[in-house]
Design a protein around this motif. Structure first.
Motif, PDB file in Angstrom:
ATOM      1  N   GLY A 167      16.530  45.124  -2.256  1.00 24.33           N
ATOM      2  CA  GLY A 167      16.326  44.848  -0.934  1.00 24.33           C
ATOM      3  C   GLY A 167      15.494  43.239  -1.311  1.00 24.33           C
ATOM      4  N   GLU A 168      15.047  42.817  -1.973  1.00 26.16           N
ATOM      5  CA  GLU A 168      13.711  41.504  -1.448  1.00 26.16           C
ATOM      6  C   GLU A 168      15.442  40.048  -1.747  1.00 26.16           C
ATOM      7  OE1 GLU A 168      10.015  41.792  -3.761  1.00 26.16           O
ATOM      8  OE2 GLU A 168      11.707  41.726  -5.022  1.00 26.16           O
ATOM      9  N   LEU A 169      16.568  40.228  -2.664  1.00 22.36           N
ATOM     10  CA  LEU A 169      17.748  39.522  -3.182  1.00 22.36           C
ATOM     11  C   LEU A 169      18.761  39.437  -2.132  1.00 22.36           C
ATOM     12  CD1 LEU A 169      19.019  38.395  -5.355  1.00 22.36           C
ATOM     13  CD2 LEU A 169      20.086  40.087  -6.048  1.00 22.36           C
ATOM     14  N   VAL A 170      19.147  40.920  -1.168  1.00 23.70           N
ATOM     15  CA  VAL A 170      19.431  40.814  -0.167  1.00 23.70           C
ATOM     16  C   VAL A 170      18.403  39.822   0.880  1.00 23.70           C
ATOM     17  CG1 VAL A 170      20.259  41.815   1.957  1.00 23.70           C
ATOM     18  CG2 VAL A 170      21.148  42.635  -0.191  1.00 23.70           C
TER      19      VAL A 170
END
Length: 232
Positions: free
Chosen positions: A18-21
């Motif tokens: 989620g953080e990467l997206v």
């Protein structure tokens, strides 16, 4: 026996999916903003060049008292603007390449996945963040902007200059409308102070020959221009 040191721990922490997206989305938005900013600068320079051409044509061809050197001065101004725009284009091309990396390798894979399609593209983007480098030379940038916009403006100025020299009524007040009787008269009219007309004509011919060579005999387009045909 030498002691084997442990591998250093990675800096920071591993991002969750989620953080990467979220990171990718914000970075992509930021790169689009930078690309759009440089695109706007390109348009401004082109608009300045068009304004210079229109103003100089109006001044030079509206009255016989206007010297033909006005059009030569306009050519120099347009060339200066071309040089400035080519430099700006190199920045635009750099940020456009990053945006296109995201569109082609990230969003393109989401909408139309292909197996193992350029799986190392994030490494390329990461290296460009660590050590930013222009992707094209100044000459290639000049050639691209010349082919797309400036060659037409310069040709208009050249035709106006030839018209000015070959029409006596545009050089001297009270002369009947018509063209010069010979090429020698037109060349003689191209004189600038102590510089004879023949030398000015040769300089202009060499200048335009160099522009044509730069525009159409440079190396073939590559980089992002190798993908598709929707380009600036």
């Amino acid at each position: 026996m030498a002691e084997v040191l442990p591998a250093p721990d990675p800096i920071g922490r591993t991002l969750s999916s989620g953080e990467l997206v979220t990171t990718m989305s914000h970075f992509h938005r930021a790169e689009i903003a930078r690309m759009a900013g440089w695109r706007d600068r390109l348009d401004r320079t082109s608009n300045w060049a068009i304004t210079v051409v229109a103003a100089m044509l109006s001044v030079s061809l509206s009255t016989a008292s206007a010297h033909h050197g006005v059009l030569l001065f306009a050519m120099l101004l347009v060339l200066l603007l071309l040089w400035i725009e080519a430099r700006r284009y190199r920045f635009f091309d750099f940020y456009r390449a990053r945006v296109r990396q995201f569109e082609r390798h990230y969003f393109g894979q989401i909408f139309s996945p292909q197996p193992d399609f350029a799986s190392d593209w994030l490494l390329i983007v990461g290296e460009s963040l660590r050590a930013p480098k222009f992707l094209i030379s100044q000459r290639v940038a000049l050639a691209r902007r010349l082919r797309r916009n400036y060659i037409y403006m310069l040709l208009i100025l050249l035709l106006a200059w030839i018209l000015k020299l070959s029409t006596p009524s545009l050089l001297t007040e009270g002369v009947p409308i018509g063209f010069v009787g010979s090429m020698r008269e037109a060349v003689a009219s191209a004189a600038l102070g102590p510089v004879p007309g023949g030398a000015i004509v040769v300089l202009v011919a060499v200048l335009y020959a160099g522009l044509l060579v730069t525009a159409f005999l440079t190396e073939s387009d590559d980089g992002e221009l190798s993908f598709g045909d929707v380009h600036v």
